[in-house]
Design an enzyme around this catalytic site. Structure first.
Site, short mmCIF file in Angstrom:
data_model
loop_
_atom_site.label_atom_id
_atom_site.label_comp_id
_atom_site.label_asym_id
_atom_site.label_seq_id
_atom_site.Cartn_x
_atom_site.Cartn_y
_atom_site.Cartn_z
N HIS A 182 8.82 66.71 8.50
CA HIS A 182 9.07 65.33 8.07
C HIS A 182 7.83 64.93 7.29
CE1 HIS A 182 9.88 61.04 8.02
NE2 HIS A 182 8.67 60.85 8.50
N CYS A 224 13.76 63.01 3.73
CA CYS A 224 12.40 62.48 3.60
C CYS A 224 11.55 63.31 2.65
CB CYS A 224 11.73 62.39 4.97
SG CYS A 224 11.62 63.99 5.81
#
Length: 171
Positions: free
Chosen positions: A45, A115
Site C-alpha cells: 500500500h 493506491c
C-alpha cells in the site's frame, strides 16, 4: 545575490515522499513461495507525502491524514521522489479534480486501479518520477500464477481502507 536566489528557489520547492506499507505485515514474504510459487516481499500500500500530509486512494476515494497517521502506523520504507514546485492550493485542486473523475468513490479495483496506481500518477504529476516498478508490477505478478487467478474474484472484492479523511467529503 546567489545565496538569496538559492534560498528563494528552495522556499518554492517541496519534498515529495512515497510511504510504502506492507499490508501483509511480513506474511507475503513467508507464504508467497508456497502459495504462488514465487517470492513476494510484501503486499504494498502506498501513499504520497507532500505539503505536510499523506495522500492515498482507497475504496472511498482520495483520502488524507497526517504522515503515518493511519492505523497502519509507520511505513515499512520511505522513498524520496524528489521535490515539486507545485503549491499546495494547486495540488489540492488537482486532487479534487481527480477525486471527481479518475479516482472517484467506487472506482477502486485492487488489481487495476488502486493506491499504487494513484501514487504513481501523483508522483509523476508532482515530480516527473514514477514509483518503483516492484510496486506497480505486483498485481500482474500475483495474477500470473494459478493461485492468483483462482483467488482473483475474492481478492477483487477486497477494498483496502487504512483510514484518513476523504478530500471530497465522501464517506
Amino acid at each position: 545575490m546567489i545565496n538569496l536566489r538559492v534560498t528563494m528557489d528552495q522556499a518554492n520547492s517541496y519534498p515529495v515522499k512515497l510511504y510504502i506499507y506492507d499490508m501483509s505485515r511480513g506474511m507475503a514474504r513467508q507464504l508467497s513461495p508456497v502459495m504462488l510459487g514465487k517470492q513476494l516481499d510484501g503486499i504494498w500500500h502506498t501513499a504520497i507525502v507532500v505539503h505536510g500530509k499523506e495522500f492515498f486512494f482507497v475504496g472511498e476515494g482520495i483520502n488524507s491524514c497526517a504522515p503515518a497517521g493511519t492505523p497502519l502506523g509507520n511505513p515499512d520504507s520511505i522513498v524520496d521522489l524528489g521535490t515539486t514546485e507545485v503549491m499546495e492550493d494547486l495540488f489540492m485542486e488537482y486532487l479534487t479534480s481527480q477525486g471527481e473523475s479518475t479516482y472517484s468513490c467506487n472506482s477502486y479495483n485492487l488489481f487495476e486501479h488502486n493506491c499504487n496506481t494513484f501514487s504513481n500518477e501523483v508522483a509523476q504529476f508532482l515530480t516527473g518520477n514514477k514509483i518503483p516498478p516492484y510496486i506497480t508490477d505486483l498485481p500482474s505478478e500475483v495474477l500470473s500464477t494459478p493461485f492468483g487467478q483462482a483467488l482473483r474474484p475474492l481478492l477483487e472484492s477486497i477494498v483496502i481502507n487504512p483510514g484518513g479523511s476523504n478530500i471530497n467529503g465522501q464517506r
